[in-house]
Design a protein around this motif. Structure first.
Motif, mmCIF file in Angstrom:
data_model
loop_
_atom_site.group_PDB
_atom_site.id
_atom_site.type_symbol
_atom_site.label_atom_id
_atom_site.label_comp_id
_atom_site.label_asym_id
_atom_site.label_seq_id
_atom_site.Cartn_x
_atom_site.Cartn_y
_atom_site.Cartn_z
ATOM 1 N N LEU A 86 9.827 1.858 -14.113
ATOM 2 C CA LEU A 86 9.709 0.589 -13.403
ATOM 3 C C LEU A 86 8.384 0.554 -12.643
ATOM 4 C CD1 LEU A 86 13.349 0.533 -12.043
ATOM 5 C CD2 LEU A 86 12.450 -0.796 -13.943
ATOM 6 N N HIS A 87 7.759 -0.614 -12.601
ATOM 7 C CA HIS A 87 6.453 -0.782 -11.970
ATOM 8 C C HIS A 87 6.513 -1.943 -10.977
ATOM 9 C CE1 HIS A 87 4.979 1.766 -15.242
ATOM 10 N NE2 HIS A 87 5.657 0.974 -16.057
ATOM 11 N N VAL A 88 5.561 -1.966 -10.032
ATOM 12 C CA VAL A 88 5.479 -3.054 -9.054
ATOM 13 C C VAL A 88 4.046 -3.561 -9.005
ATOM 14 C CG1 VAL A 88 5.022 -1.546 -7.079
ATOM 15 C CG2 VAL A 88 6.088 -3.771 -6.702
ATOM 16 N N PHE A 98 11.950 0.827 -4.627
ATOM 17 C CA PHE A 98 10.559 0.754 -4.180
ATOM 18 C C PHE A 98 10.467 0.697 -2.660
ATOM 19 C CE2 PHE A 98 10.029 -0.521 -8.584
ATOM 20 C CZ PHE A 98 8.861 0.135 -8.935
ATOM 21 N N LEU A 99 11.362 -0.079 -2.027
ATOM 22 C CA LEU A 99 11.324 -0.185 -0.571
ATOM 23 C C LEU A 99 11.704 1.137 0.099
ATOM 24 C CD1 LEU A 99 12.830 -3.741 0.037
ATOM 25 C CD2 LEU A 99 10.442 -3.029 0.121
ATOM 26 N N LEU A 100 12.679 1.839 -0.459
ATOM 27 C CA LEU A 100 13.064 3.129 0.121
ATOM 28 C C LEU A 100 11.931 4.144 0.009
ATOM 29 C CD1 LEU A 100 16.777 3.439 -1.044
ATOM 30 C CD2 LEU A 100 15.929 3.025 1.274
ATOM 31 N N ARG A 101 11.256 4.152 -1.118
ATOM 32 C CA ARG A 101 10.135 5.082 -1.271
ATOM 33 C C ARG A 101 8.953 4.676 -0.383
ATOM 34 N NH1 ARG A 101 13.000 5.526 -5.694
ATOM 35 N NH2 ARG A 101 13.391 7.576 -6.558
ATOM 36 N N ALA A 102 8.754 3.368 -0.200
ATOM 37 C CA ALA A 102 7.701 2.908 0.713
ATOM 38 C C ALA A 102 8.023 3.353 2.133
ATOM 39 C CB ALA A 102 7.562 1.392 0.644
ATOM 40 N N LYS A 103 9.288 3.251 2.525
ATOM 41 C CA LYS A 103 9.703 3.692 3.866
ATOM 42 C C LYS A 103 9.474 5.188 4.028
ATOM 43 C CE LYS A 103 11.733 3.415 7.866
ATOM 44 N NZ LYS A 103 10.875 3.241 8.997
ATOM 45 N N MET A 104 9.788 5.970 3.002
ATOM 46 C CA MET A 104 9.542 7.420 3.077
ATOM 47 C C MET A 104 8.053 7.707 3.210
ATOM 48 S SD MET A 104 12.463 8.808 0.347
ATOM 49 C CE MET A 104 11.248 9.558 -0.628
ATOM 50 N N ASN A 105 7.225 6.985 2.461
ATOM 51 C CA ASN A 105 5.769 7.172 2.555
ATOM 52 C C ASN A 105 5.247 6.755 3.930
ATOM 53 O OD1 ASN A 105 5.731 8.097 -0.066
ATOM 54 N ND2 ASN A 105 5.068 6.154 -0.932
ATOM 55 N N MET A 106 5.811 5.678 4.490
ATOM 56 C CA MET A 106 5.402 5.246 5.835
ATOM 57 C C MET A 106 5.774 6.288 6.880
ATOM 58 S SD MET A 106 6.469 1.274 5.942
ATOM 59 C CE MET A 106 5.224 0.026 5.905
ATOM 60 N N ASN A 107 6.954 6.874 6.743
ATOM 61 C CA ASN A 107 7.366 7.923 7.685
ATOM 62 C C ASN A 107 6.433 9.125 7.604
ATOM 63 O OD1 ASN A 107 9.491 6.383 8.574
ATOM 64 N ND2 ASN A 107 11.019 7.407 7.326
ATOM 65 N N THR A 108 6.081 9.528 6.382
ATOM 66 C CA THR A 108 5.154 10.649 6.207
ATOM 67 C C THR A 108 3.798 10.316 6.831
ATOM 68 O OG1 THR A 108 6.258 11.242 4.151
ATOM 69 C CG2 THR A 108 4.056 12.141 4.497
ATOM 70 N N PHE A 109 3.303 9.103 6.575
ATOM 71 C CA PHE A 109 2.027 8.667 7.153
ATOM 72 C C PHE A 109 2.103 8.656 8.671
ATOM 73 C CE2 PHE A 109 -0.766 5.220 8.660
ATOM 74 C CZ PHE A 109 -1.979 5.711 8.212
ATOM 75 N N GLY A 110 3.210 8.153 9.220
ATOM 76 C CA GLY A 110 3.391 8.128 10.675
ATOM 77 C C GLY A 110 3.392 9.523 11.273
ATOM 78 N N ASP A 111 4.036 10.468 10.593
ATOM 79 C CA ASP A 111 4.037 11.854 11.079
ATOM 80 C C ASP A 111 2.623 12.431 11.089
ATOM 81 O OD1 ASP A 111 6.766 11.699 11.368
ATOM 82 O OD2 ASP A 111 7.228 12.774 9.505
ATOM 83 N N ILE A 112 1.872 12.159 10.038
ATOM 84 C CA ILE A 112 0.492 12.663 9.966
ATOM 85 C C ILE A 112 -0.363 12.045 11.064
ATOM 86 C CG2 ILE A 112 -1.605 12.644 8.552
ATOM 87 C CD1 ILE A 112 0.255 12.887 6.093
ATOM 88 N N VAL A 113 -0.245 10.724 11.249
ATOM 89 C CA VAL A 113 -1.030 10.037 12.286
ATOM 90 C C VAL A 113 -0.663 10.573 13.665
ATOM 91 C CG1 VAL A 113 -1.358 7.801 13.423
ATOM 92 C CG2 VAL A 113 -1.482 7.965 10.950
ATOM 93 N N MET A 139 0.829 -1.212 0.000
ATOM 94 C CA MET A 139 0.000 0.000 0.000
ATOM 95 C C MET A 139 0.861 1.259 0.000
ATOM 96 S SD MET A 139 -3.270 -0.863 2.496
ATOM 97 C CE MET A 139 -2.460 -0.084 3.820
ATOM 98 N N PHE A 140 2.019 1.210 0.660
ATOM 99 C CA PHE A 140 2.870 2.384 0.765
ATOM 100 C C PHE A 140 3.861 2.503 -0.395
ATOM 101 C CE2 PHE A 140 1.505 2.037 5.191
ATOM 102 C CZ PHE A 140 1.126 3.339 5.413
ATOM 103 N N MET A 141 4.026 1.451 -1.178
ATOM 104 C CA MET A 141 4.954 1.512 -2.310
ATOM 105 C C MET A 141 4.377 2.358 -3.435
ATOM 106 S SD MET A 141 6.477 -2.222 -3.104
ATOM 107 C CE MET A 141 7.501 -3.081 -1.965
ATOM 108 N N PRO A 142 5.234 3.130 -4.100
ATOM 109 C CA PRO A 142 4.751 3.784 -5.318
ATOM 110 C C PRO A 142 4.557 2.700 -6.381
ATOM 111 C CG PRO A 142 7.102 4.130 -5.080
ATOM 112 C CD PRO A 142 6.638 3.423 -3.837
#
Length: 189
Positions: free
Chosen positions: A71-73, A126-141, A54-57
């Motif tokens: 590249l796609h996932v 993909f994993l690095l961008r997912a981690k960045m998205n998770m951090n952003t989501f965590g900050d918002i939460v 869900m967090f991966m681009p």
């Protein structure tokens, strides 16, 4: 037909000490079961893979990856989380379309892609961008929880003040109300 308003302030329930202990035990049991179920579900490989997905681009552009291809996932349909629990990266397929042959090239799991005569760890982007998205989501939460905590504290203060004010008004009415009632009566002479 019953029409009316129930005044919950006047309803009291007298429970025995045993009933109170039983209710507290049941509530504690439900909370413990909920916590255990949550921890168990978070330790499930399949659920963790879905959350990470869900967090991966879904696409990393050629410019971002410094390649000639976007590249796609996608989720790997052949992945079995019970049999391959020790290989969670195999849950994903990474792919790109070769513009010369118009062929889709699939890279499974932790495999590296050979693009422009270089081996590129596709999954890492993909994993690095997912981690960045998770951090952003965590900050918002975290900010939302802070705001909710402030609102709850404010609401509790307002409720306490209303309760205190009502009790004060009732106490004043008991003290001063009797005097005002006796002053309001005129003596008959």
């Amino acid at each position: 037909m019953f029409v009316g308003v129930i005044n919950l302030r006047n309803i009291t329930i007298n429970l025995s000490k045993k009933m109170k202990i039983l209710i507290a035990t049941l509530v504690s049991f439900v909370i413990v079961v909920a916590v255990i179920a949550t921890v168990y579900s978070l330790n499930s490989v399949a659920i963790n893979n879905r959350i990470l997905y869900m967090f991966m681009p879904k696409t990393i552009t050629a410019e971002e990856m410094e390649t000639n291809y976007d590249l796609h996932v996608r989720m790997n349909d052949d992945y079995d989380s019970k049999k391959q629990a020790s290989q969670p990266l195999e849950a994903y397929e990474y792919y790109y379309t070769d513009p010369e042959t118009n062929e889709t090239v699939v890279i499974k799991g932790a495999e590296n892609a050979v693009i422009n005569d270089e081996e590129i760890p596709v999954y890492l982007g993909f994993l690095l961008r997912a981690k960045m998205n998770m951090n952003t989501f965590g900050d918002i939460v975290q900010k939302v929880f802070i705001v909710l905590a402030v609102l709850v504290v404010f609401g509790l203060i307002v409720l306490w003040f209303k309760s205190w004010s009502r009790r004060e008004d009732e106490a004043k009415a008991q003290i001063y109300g009797k005097k005002n009632q006796s002053k309001g009566k005129k003596s008959k002479k």
